[in-house]
Design a protein around this motif. Sequence first.
Motif, PDB file in Angstrom:
ATOM      1  N   ASP A  46     -28.120 -12.628  -0.563  1.00 31.73           N
ATOM      2  CA  ASP A  46     -28.983 -12.924   0.576  1.00 31.73           C
ATOM      3  C   ASP A  46     -28.155 -13.042   1.849  1.00 31.73           C
ATOM      4  N   PRO A  47     -28.722 -12.701   3.010  1.00 31.63           N
ATOM      5  CA  PRO A  47     -27.965 -12.813   4.265  1.00 31.63           C
ATOM      6  C   PRO A  47     -27.699 -14.274   4.620  1.00 31.63           C
ATOM      7  N   GLN A  48     -26.618 -14.545   5.377  1.00 28.22           N
ATOM      8  CA  GLN A  48     -26.284 -15.903   5.786  1.00 28.22           C
ATOM      9  C   GLN A  48     -27.238 -16.390   6.869  1.00 28.22           C
ATOM     10  N   ALA A  49     -27.305 -17.739   6.998  1.00 31.36           N
ATOM     11  CA  ALA A  49     -28.196 -18.344   7.986  1.00 31.36           C
ATOM     12  C   ALA A  49     -27.746 -17.968   9.396  1.00 31.36           C
ATOM     13  N   ASP A  50     -28.719 -17.833  10.282  1.00 30.44           N
ATOM     14  CA  ASP A  50     -28.447 -17.421  11.660  1.00 30.44           C
ATOM     15  C   ASP A  50     -28.107 -18.650  12.516  1.00 30.44           C
ATOM     16  N   PRO A  51     -26.902 -18.719  13.096  1.00 29.61           N
ATOM     17  CA  PRO A  51     -26.527 -19.880  13.916  1.00 29.61           C
ATOM     18  C   PRO A  51     -27.040 -19.803  15.352  1.00 29.61           C
ATOM     19  N   ALA A  52     -27.687 -18.686  15.732  1.00 29.95           N
ATOM     20  CA  ALA A  52     -28.070 -18.479  17.135  1.00 29.95           C
ATOM     21  C   ALA A  52     -28.953 -19.595  17.699  1.00 29.95           C
ATOM     22  N   PRO A  53     -29.985 -20.090  16.974  1.00 29.23           N
ATOM     23  CA  PRO A  53     -30.807 -21.167  17.551  1.00 29.23           C
ATOM     24  C   PRO A  53     -30.011 -22.429  17.847  1.00 29.23           C
ATOM     25  N   CYS A  54     -29.070 -22.748  16.991  1.00 25.42           N
ATOM     26  CA  CYS A  54     -28.219 -23.927  17.220  1.00 25.42           C
ATOM     27  C   CYS A  54     -27.342 -23.722  18.454  1.00 25.42           C
ATOM     28  N   VAL A  55     -26.764 -22.537  18.561  1.00 26.46           N
ATOM     29  CA  VAL A  55     -25.925 -22.219  19.721  1.00 26.46           C
ATOM     30  C   VAL A  55     -26.740 -22.307  21.009  1.00 26.46           C
ATOM     31  N   ALA A  56     -27.965 -21.795  20.969  1.00 26.36           N
ATOM     32  CA  ALA A  56     -28.825 -21.818  22.153  1.00 26.36           C
ATOM     33  C   ALA A  56     -29.173 -23.251  22.550  1.00 26.36           C
ATOM     34  N   ALA A  57     -29.419 -24.106  21.562  1.00 22.81           N
ATOM     35  CA  ALA A  57     -29.743 -25.512  21.852  1.00 22.81           C
ATOM     36  C   ALA A  57     -28.557 -26.232  22.470  1.00 22.81           C
ATOM     37  N   VAL A  58     -27.366 -25.934  21.962  1.00 21.59           N
ATOM     38  CA  VAL A  58     -26.154 -26.551  22.523  1.00 21.59           C
ATOM     39  C   VAL A  58     -25.932 -26.073  23.951  1.00 21.59           C
ATOM     40  N   THR A  59     -26.120 -24.782  24.178  1.00 18.20           N
ATOM     41  CA  THR A  59     -25.955 -24.217  25.527  1.00 18.20           C
ATOM     42  C   THR A  59     -26.936 -24.844  26.505  1.00 18.20           C
ATOM     43  N   ALA A  60     -28.140 -25.136  26.033  1.00 20.90           N
ATOM     44  CA  ALA A  60     -29.180 -25.725  26.892  1.00 20.90           C
ATOM     45  C   ALA A  60     -29.048 -27.236  27.023  1.00 20.90           C
ATOM     46  N   ASN A  61     -28.091 -27.837  26.307  1.00 16.53           N
ATOM     47  CA  ASN A  61     -27.909 -29.294  26.324  1.00 16.53           C
ATOM     48  C   ASN A  61     -29.193 -30.030  25.944  1.00 16.53           C
ATOM     49  N   ASP A  62     -29.931 -29.466  25.005  1.00 17.25           N
ATOM     50  CA  ASP A  62     -31.181 -30.063  24.542  1.00 17.25           C
ATOM     51  C   ASP A  62     -30.887 -30.896  23.291  1.00 17.25           C
ATOM     52  N   ASP A  63     -30.686 -32.194  23.472  1.00 18.38           N
ATOM     53  CA  ASP A  63     -30.242 -33.050  22.370  1.00 18.38           C
ATOM     54  C   ASP A  63     -31.218 -33.051  21.194  1.00 18.38           C
ATOM     55  N   ASP A  64     -32.496 -33.188  21.487  1.00 16.95           N
ATOM     56  CA  ASP A  64     -33.469 -33.226  20.402  1.00 16.95           C
ATOM     57  C   ASP A  64     -33.517 -31.897  19.646  1.00 16.95           C
ATOM     58  N   LYS A  65     -33.397 -30.797  20.372  1.00 18.75           N
ATOM     59  CA  LYS A  65     -33.390 -29.479  19.726  1.00 18.75           C
ATOM     60  C   LYS A  65     -32.116 -29.308  18.893  1.00 18.75           C
TER      61      LYS A  65
END
Length: 268
Positions: A46-65
């Motif tokens: 199976d393909p590995q999990a996509d880290p992009a949403p986590c990276v985007a949340a960190v870039t946006a400084n959205d703590d809850d996200k």
Amino acid sequence: MLKTEEILLGRAMLRWRVGLKAAFAATLWATLMHGAVATGAEPTTDPQADPAPCVAAVTANDDDKIIAVCGALIDGEKTAKADRVKALIARARVYERKDMIDRAIDDYGTVLRLDPTQADIYNARGELWRKKGDRPRALRDFGAAIKLNPDHPAARSNYKSLAQELERLGALLAVNNKPSFNCAGARRAVERAICANPELANLDREINAVNTRVVSDATRDNPRTGRAMQREQDDFLARRNAAFGQSDYDLQKVMRARLDHLLAIGRN
């Protein structure tokens, strides 16, 4: 007749051999096709999990996200180790900002189990241990960071200041509830009273320490002034010794007033 039977038998044998070859070819083809699929554009894993949403949340400084999407990445079975480490660090920093110290410590601990070479994380966890008041664990983490990176400026500064703090605490514990004089040699009633009362004992020690500092500072500027200030302390002790035991004499009040006076001089 015999010749006809031989011909028929020969033809049957030929058909059997052809059928056997066809079955073998089909099996071989299926095997080859399976191997092609396993090694081709459609992998069996199976393909590995996509880290992009986590990276985007960190870039946006959205703590809850960050807590939500990076948490999902952390818990995912298919998450690559490097991505899990980054997500843990991101979530731990959010927990720090939210003053959720225990959760941040747990995440940093998981990071160090996955990758024990991160000096920055040892230092960060050490700062949290120190904030919780667990100085021994903090000191160990600062030391581990320095061992990994001897030039780590924050870890070196933290280690030095904490070591000095522990040294001061040790010195304070050694004299806690003890006056400035040896109680074994106490002869005066006021001295025995001070030795019997931890609060008075600590007051006496503080008065002596602050007076020593004030006299030393004054002496550097003007030796005559320093001697005058020491005479003032001697006079205080003489009055204390003479007045103790009188019905209206409040030893604690008098000692507190003397300490406040010396502290005021030290601030000037």
